[in-house]
Design a protein around this motif. Structure first.
Motif, PDB file in Angstrom:
ATOM      1  N   MET A   1     -90.739  -3.716 -71.589  1.00 27.98           N
ATOM      2  CA  MET A   1     -91.745  -3.169 -70.671  1.00 27.98           C
ATOM      3  C   MET A   1     -93.023  -2.870 -71.455  1.00 27.98           C
ATOM      4  O   MET A   1     -92.989  -2.318 -72.534  1.00 27.98           O
ATOM      5  N   THR A   2     -94.138  -3.242 -70.877  1.00 25.82           N
ATOM      6  CA  THR A   2     -95.426  -3.023 -71.497  1.00 25.82           C
ATOM      7  C   THR A   2     -95.920  -1.615 -71.169  1.00 25.82           C
ATOM      8  O   THR A   2     -95.968  -1.222 -70.017  1.00 25.82           O
ATOM      9  N   ASP A   3     -96.284  -0.857 -72.209  1.00 30.16           N
ATOM     10  CA  ASP A   3     -96.778   0.501 -72.015  1.00 30.16           C
ATOM     11  C   ASP A   3     -98.261   0.533 -71.670  1.00 30.16           C
ATOM     12  O   ASP A   3     -98.695   1.295 -70.825  1.00 30.16           O
ATOM     13  N   THR A   4     -99.049  -0.277 -72.368  1.00 30.28           N
ATOM     14  CA  THR A   4    -100.504  -0.235 -72.275  1.00 30.28           C
ATOM     15  C   THR A   4    -101.052  -1.644 -72.170  1.00 30.28           C
ATOM     16  O   THR A   4    -100.585  -2.545 -72.873  1.00 30.28           O
ATOM     17  N   ARG A   6    -104.934  -3.360 -72.274  1.00 27.85           N
ATOM     18  CA  ARG A   6    -106.368  -3.119 -72.473  1.00 27.85           C
ATOM     19  C   ARG A   6    -107.126  -4.441 -72.481  1.00 27.85           C
ATOM     20  O   ARG A   6    -106.626  -5.458 -72.978  1.00 27.85           O
ATOM     21  N   ALA A  49    -101.429  -6.258 -74.626  1.00 24.83           N
ATOM     22  CA  ALA A  49    -100.416  -5.499 -73.908  1.00 24.83           C
ATOM     23  C   ALA A  49     -99.263  -5.200 -74.853  1.00 24.83           C
ATOM     24  O   ALA A  49     -98.813  -6.069 -75.602  1.00 24.83           O
ATOM     25  N   GLY A  50     -98.786  -3.950 -74.815  1.00 27.94           N
ATOM     26  CA  GLY A  50     -97.675  -3.540 -75.660  1.00 27.94           C
ATOM     27  C   GLY A  50     -97.643  -2.035 -75.795  1.00 27.94           C
ATOM     28  O   GLY A  50     -98.313  -1.319 -75.046  1.00 27.94           O
ATOM     29  N   PRO A  51     -96.888  -1.544 -76.766  1.00 25.58           N
ATOM     30  CA  PRO A  51     -96.837  -0.104 -77.000  1.00 25.58           C
ATOM     31  C   PRO A  51     -98.230   0.449 -77.292  1.00 25.58           C
ATOM     32  O   PRO A  51     -99.037  -0.194 -77.977  1.00 25.58           O
ATOM     33  N   ALA A  52     -98.514   1.637 -76.777  1.00 27.68           N
ATOM     34  CA  ALA A  52     -99.858   2.223 -76.894  1.00 27.68           C
ATOM     35  C   ALA A  52    -100.365   2.262 -78.329  1.00 27.68           C
ATOM     36  O   ALA A  52    -101.525   1.940 -78.591  1.00 27.68           O
TER      37      ALA A  52
END
Length: 99
Positions: A1-4, A6, A49-52
């Motif tokens: 799951m993608t957190d962030t 941008r 997209a990925g962990p913040a």
């Protein structure tokens, strides 16, 4: 799951200096999803997209760029998940054609 997710636009001397390939290498090393492309106005545009934390360090790397680049400005904003659909099929991170 993608957190962030941008969306960034980088301006300065960022075309013809290996900037997209720098971004691709840095994003893949952080296991991020997304894409990067040149724009006809001379800027470079990317979605990460990925962990913040990984996305934040990627954006910091974009502010620096490769040694031959000169980053004058970076615009960073939230992105819609649909922007990830621009990637090449089957790729986590793509270098897209210029628009």
């Amino acid at each position: 799951m993608t957190d962030t997710i941008r969306h960034v636009t980088i301006s300065g001397r960022v075309q013809g200096v290996g900037y997209r390939y720098f971004v691709e290498h840095e994003a893949r090393s952080r296991d991020l999803e997304g894409w990067v492309r040149n724009r006809r106005d001379g800027s470079v545009e990317a979605v990460f997209a990925g962990p913040a934390g990984a996305v934040a360090t990627m954006i910091t790397a974009c502010r620096r760029g490769p040694s031959s680049a000169r980053v004058d400005a970076l615009r960073d904003e939230a992105a819609n998940p649909d922007m990830l659909k621009l990637r090449e099929a089957g790729e986590r991170f793509s270098v897209l054609p210029t628009i």
